[in-house]
Enzyme design. Structure first.
Site, PDB file in Angstrom:
ATOM      1  N   ASP A  15      -7.045   4.296  -4.658  1.00 49.90           N
ATOM      2  CA  ASP A  15      -7.700   4.180  -3.343  1.00 49.90           C
ATOM      3  C   ASP A  15      -8.299   5.572  -3.114  1.00 49.90           C
ATOM      4  O   ASP A  15      -8.544   6.306  -4.091  1.00 49.90           O
ATOM      5  CB  ASP A  15      -6.692   3.778  -2.256  1.00 49.90           C
ATOM      6  CG  ASP A  15      -7.367   3.309  -0.956  1.00 49.90           C
ATOM      7  OD1 ASP A  15      -7.793   2.160  -0.883  1.00 49.90           O
ATOM      8  OD2 ASP A  15      -7.509   4.136  -0.013  1.00 49.90           O
ATOM      9  N   LYS A  49       0.868  -1.192   0.000  1.00 46.97           N
ATOM     10  CA  LYS A  49       0.000   0.000   0.000  1.00 46.97           C
ATOM     11  C   LYS A  49       0.893   1.226   0.000  1.00 46.97           C
ATOM     12  O   LYS A  49       2.008   1.180   0.512  1.00 46.97           O
ATOM     13  CB  LYS A  49      -0.879   0.017   1.259  1.00 46.97           C
ATOM     14  CG  LYS A  49      -2.113   0.886   1.127  1.00 46.97           C
ATOM     15  CD  LYS A  49      -3.250   0.145   0.438  1.00 46.97           C
ATOM     16  CE  LYS A  49      -4.401   1.055   0.104  1.00 46.97           C
ATOM     17  NZ  LYS A  49      -5.572   0.261  -0.372  1.00 46.97           N
TER      18      LYS A  49
HETATM   19  P1  NDP Z   1     -12.906   7.819  -3.124  1.00 49.25           P
HETATM   20  O1  NDP Z   1     -11.849   8.825  -2.910  1.00 49.25           O
HETATM   21  O2  NDP Z   1     -13.421   7.585  -4.502  1.00 49.25           O
HETATM   22  O3  NDP Z   1     -14.148   8.102  -2.189  1.00 49.25           O
HETATM   23  C1  NDP Z   1     -14.027   8.222  -0.817  1.00 49.25           C
HETATM   24  C2  NDP Z   1     -15.360   8.620  -0.237  1.00 49.25           C
HETATM   25  O4  NDP Z   1     -15.299   8.521   1.177  1.00 49.25           O
HETATM   26  C3  NDP Z   1     -15.733  10.053  -0.560  1.00 49.25           C
HETATM   27  O5  NDP Z   1     -17.126  10.162  -0.622  1.00 49.25           O
HETATM   28  C4  NDP Z   1     -15.166  10.802   0.638  1.00 49.25           C
HETATM   29  O6  NDP Z   1     -15.786  12.051   0.893  1.00 49.25           O
HETATM   30  C5  NDP Z   1     -15.498   9.815   1.744  1.00 49.25           C
HETATM   31  N1  NDP Z   1     -14.607  10.025   2.886  1.00 49.25           N
HETATM   32  C6  NDP Z   1     -13.252  10.028   2.889  1.00 49.25           C
HETATM   33  N2  NDP Z   1     -12.791  10.285   4.127  1.00 49.25           N
HETATM   34  C7  NDP Z   1     -13.882  10.462   4.900  1.00 49.25           C
HETATM   35  C8  NDP Z   1     -14.046  10.754   6.258  1.00 49.25           C
HETATM   36  N3  NDP Z   1     -13.006  10.926   7.079  1.00 49.25           N
HETATM   37  N4  NDP Z   1     -15.308  10.857   6.732  1.00 49.25           N
HETATM   38  C9  NDP Z   1     -16.369  10.691   5.897  1.00 49.25           C
HETATM   39  N5  NDP Z   1     -16.266  10.409   4.593  1.00 49.25           N
HETATM   40  C10 NDP Z   1     -15.034  10.294   4.109  1.00 49.25           C
HETATM   41  O7  NDP Z   1     -12.301   6.459  -2.529  1.00 49.25           O
HETATM   42  P2  NDP Z   1     -12.776   4.957  -2.783  1.00 49.25           P
HETATM   43  O8  NDP Z   1     -14.228   4.887  -3.025  1.00 49.25           O
HETATM   44  O9  NDP Z   1     -11.840   4.354  -3.748  1.00 49.25           O
HETATM   45  O10 NDP Z   1     -12.451   4.291  -1.363  1.00 49.25           O
HETATM   46  C11 NDP Z   1     -13.398   4.225  -0.307  1.00 49.25           C
HETATM   47  C12 NDP Z   1     -12.985   3.144   0.667  1.00 49.25           C
HETATM   48  O11 NDP Z   1     -12.945   1.873  -0.008  1.00 49.25           O
HETATM   49  C13 NDP Z   1     -11.599   3.304   1.301  1.00 49.25           C
HETATM   50  O12 NDP Z   1     -11.627   2.779   2.610  1.00 49.25           O
HETATM   51  C14 NDP Z   1     -10.720   2.422   0.425  1.00 49.25           C
HETATM   52  O13 NDP Z   1      -9.565   2.006   1.105  1.00 49.25           O
HETATM   53  C15 NDP Z   1     -11.675   1.272   0.166  1.00 49.25           C
HETATM   54  N6  NDP Z   1     -11.396   0.431  -0.981  1.00 49.25           N
HETATM   55  C16 NDP Z   1     -11.245   0.963  -2.226  1.00 49.25           C
HETATM   56  C17 NDP Z   1     -11.035   0.143  -3.308  1.00 49.25           C
HETATM   57  C18 NDP Z   1     -10.959   0.663  -4.694  1.00 49.25           C
HETATM   58  O14 NDP Z   1     -10.869  -0.151  -5.625  1.00 49.25           O
HETATM   59  N7  NDP Z   1     -11.024   1.958  -4.925  1.00 49.25           N
HETATM   60  C19 NDP Z   1     -10.901  -1.313  -3.135  1.00 49.25           C
HETATM   61  C20 NDP Z   1     -11.149  -1.785  -1.800  1.00 49.25           C
HETATM   62  C21 NDP Z   1     -11.363  -0.918  -0.777  1.00 49.25           C
HETATM   63  P3  NDP Z   1     -15.036  13.397   0.419  1.00 49.25           P
HETATM   64  O15 NDP Z   1     -15.187  13.418  -1.075  1.00 49.25           O
HETATM   65  O16 NDP Z   1     -15.774  14.471   1.116  1.00 49.25           O
HETATM   66  O17 NDP Z   1     -13.611  13.297   0.849  1.00 49.25           O
HETATM   67  O1  2IT Z   2      -7.970  -1.507  -0.820  1.00 50.90           O
HETATM   68  C1  2IT Z   2      -7.915  -2.023  -1.951  1.00 50.90           C
HETATM   69  O2  2IT Z   2      -8.041  -3.234  -2.120  1.00 50.90           O
HETATM   70  C2  2IT Z   2      -7.704  -1.133  -3.099  1.00 50.90           C
HETATM   71  N1  2IT Z   2      -7.643   0.086  -2.913  1.00 50.90           N
HETATM   72  C3  2IT Z   2      -7.532  -1.710  -4.468  1.00 50.90           C
HETATM   73  C4  2IT Z   2      -6.106  -2.160  -4.668  1.00 50.90           C
HETATM   74  C5  2IT Z   2      -5.770  -2.617  -6.060  1.00 50.90           C
HETATM   75  O3  2IT Z   2      -4.585  -2.920  -6.241  1.00 50.90           O
HETATM   76  O4  2IT Z   2      -6.626  -2.696  -6.934  1.00 50.90           O
END
Ligand code: NDP
Ligand code: 2IT
Length: 445
Positions: free
Chosen positions: A165, A125
């Protein structure tokens, strides 16, 4: 004192102040006791000490210039945690809250998650405390180019393959990839989540959210249940949240609330996802806008209140520790039946206890429930190496199969050790078994 407890105590003492890392390590290590007891050779090989210490931790300076000519310096991180079963794989997070503890907790989770996918990917990461909010496209590009100008020497298609992420989506991956290609003069699958015109995979953008809904639907199916008519809350409104919402709606759920980091919108008629996509994916604006555009909906400042809305299904898809013990208790009191985690570590240790101790709540932890994103990244890597491009139907079918398999694997691992229905145990044990076997095979490295 047990071996597991000693390793956990030492980890806390040797990594002081890393509270998120301590939290993830506590959740994981305490569930591994039955596996450790069945394998006394692991202690002799200091397996857990090695498992919890990253193979390599890279810290670097990221200088960049804003549109007014001011120079900024951010911190850059890449933790290459474990390569026992494949090259390091895991996302990059750009958010002001990023620090070494956050990256290490995410990396530790990633090792087991990646193992659960059944695909050959190790855990890593990275990220930065850079805040992309309010930055121009040129500033984002300048930052990404500077970040990659250091990172490129540490990654590679068979070494370490970053992805997105929080704060890192298609735009950022594009700029990062462009700079890598320029420096290395190689068009290879060194990042995933790439655009479709330059080596990306169909369905990668949707994969984490879709996968979350597929595994939850399988848990429902095994109980003679489905998403049809289920009142659902999806927290966040980013990549994971949007596509979780989309698939849940396709399966008949009524999603009534979502949030961003400022507050939540409640729409008793069901969230209109096209409006959310316009606000978040196109305008990069605040979710508050939704209430101004959709009659009958309302906006509430602050996030925590979302968990007091009665629902059948809760899909936390924003960030770590967004559900504390109190919010978990409110969900349970209001009759939640399924909690499945799209975000990484969205539930505090107290919240996990509340869900696990509640009767009739199915709790699917992050490393199983959100594995669809990285699994599809591994499918993107396979397509890149093979110079192939699979259809959306093909990728989606593979993703669904992977998620269904994860459900049954964590179910049976929990059962095997006498903890039926405990998917925290099941996910940690099933993920760990394969990594442990590979680490033992490699000797003391
Ligand atoms: P994005 O940046 O696309 O979206 C994040 C969202 O979460 C936004 O709506 C953001 O709001 C909100 N957010 C962030 N921090 C906070 C906070 N402190 N309090 C409230 N809301 C918050 O990220 P992702 O959708 O990619 O990721 C979301 C989660 O999923 C993370 O935990 C990530 O690690 C996990 N994840 C992501 C994967 C991926 O493929 N992208 C895979 C597996 C897990 P704002 O816009 O206001 O900051
Ligand atoms: O938390 C996660 O699994 C991710 N942000 C996706 C990682 C990836 O390599 O696709």
């Amino acid at each position: 004192m047990s071996y597991v407890q000693r390793v956990l105590d030492d980890l806390k003492a040797r990594n002081p102040g890393e509270k998120e890392f301590h939290q993830a390590a506590t959740e994981i290590l305490l569930t591994l006791e039955p596996v450790i007891n069945a394998h006394p050779e692991y202690e002799k090989a200091a397996l857990l000490e090695r498992f919890t210490e990253p193979e390599r931790t890279i810290l670097f300076r990221v200088p960049w210039v804003d549109d007014n000519g001011n120079v900024h310096v951010n911190k850059g991180y890449r933790v290459q945690f474990n390569s026992a079963i494949g090259p390091y794989k895991g996302g990059l997070r750009f958010h002001p809250s990023v620090n070494l503890s956050v990256i290490k907790f995410l990396g530790l989770e990633q090792i087991l998650k990646n193992s659960l996918t059944g695909l050959p990917i190790g855990g890593g990461k990275g990220g930065s405390d850079f805040d992309p909010k309010g930055k121009s496209d040129r500033e984002i590009m300048a930052f990404c180019q500077s970040f990659m100008t250091e990172l490129f020497r540490h990654i590679g298609a068979d070494t370490d393959v970053p992805a997105g992420d929080i704060g890192v989506g298609a735009r950022e991956v594009g700029y990062l990839f462009g700079q890598y290609k320029r420096i290395r003069d190689e068009h290879v699958g060194v990042l995933t989540g790439r655009g479709l015109s330059y080596g990306g995979s169909l369905v990668r953008k949707e994969a984490t959210g879709f996968g979350l809904v597929y595994i939850t639907a399988e848990a429902m199916r095994m109980r003679g249940d489905s998403f049809e008519g289920k009142t659902t809350i999806v927290s966040g409104s980013g990549n994971v949240a949007i596509y979780a919402c989309q698939k849940a709606q396709e399966l008949g759920a009524k999603v009534v609330a979502m949030y961003d980091s400022n507050g939540y919108v409640y729409d008793p008629n069901g969230i209109q996802l096209d409006v959310i996509k316009q606000i978040k994916e196109v305008e990069r604006a605040r979710i508050k806008e939704y209430a101004a555009r959709v009659p009958g909906s309302k906006y509430v400042e602050g996030c925590k209140g979302i968990w007091t809305i009665p629902c059948d299904v809760a899909l936390p898809c924003a960030t770590q520790n967004e559900i504390d013990g109190e919010s978990a208790a409110a969900l349970v009191k209001n009759g939640v039946k399924y909690v499945a985690e799209g975000a990484n570590m969205p539930s505090t240790l107290d919240a996990i206890d509340v869900f696990q101790n509640a009767k009739n709540v199915v709790y699917l932890p992050a490393k199983a429930a959100n594995a669809g994103g990285v699994a599809t990244s591994a499918l993107e890597m396979a397509q890149s190496s093979g110079r192939l491009f699979w259809s959306a139907e093909e990728v989606d079918a593979k993703l669904k199969t992977i998620m269904v398999n994860i459900y049954h694997n964590i179910e049976s691992a929990a059962k095997r050790y006498g903890f039926e229905g405990n998917y925290v145990m099941g996910a940690n044990i099933a993920g760990f078994e394969k990594v442990a076997e590979a680490m033992m095979a490699h000797g003391i490295v």
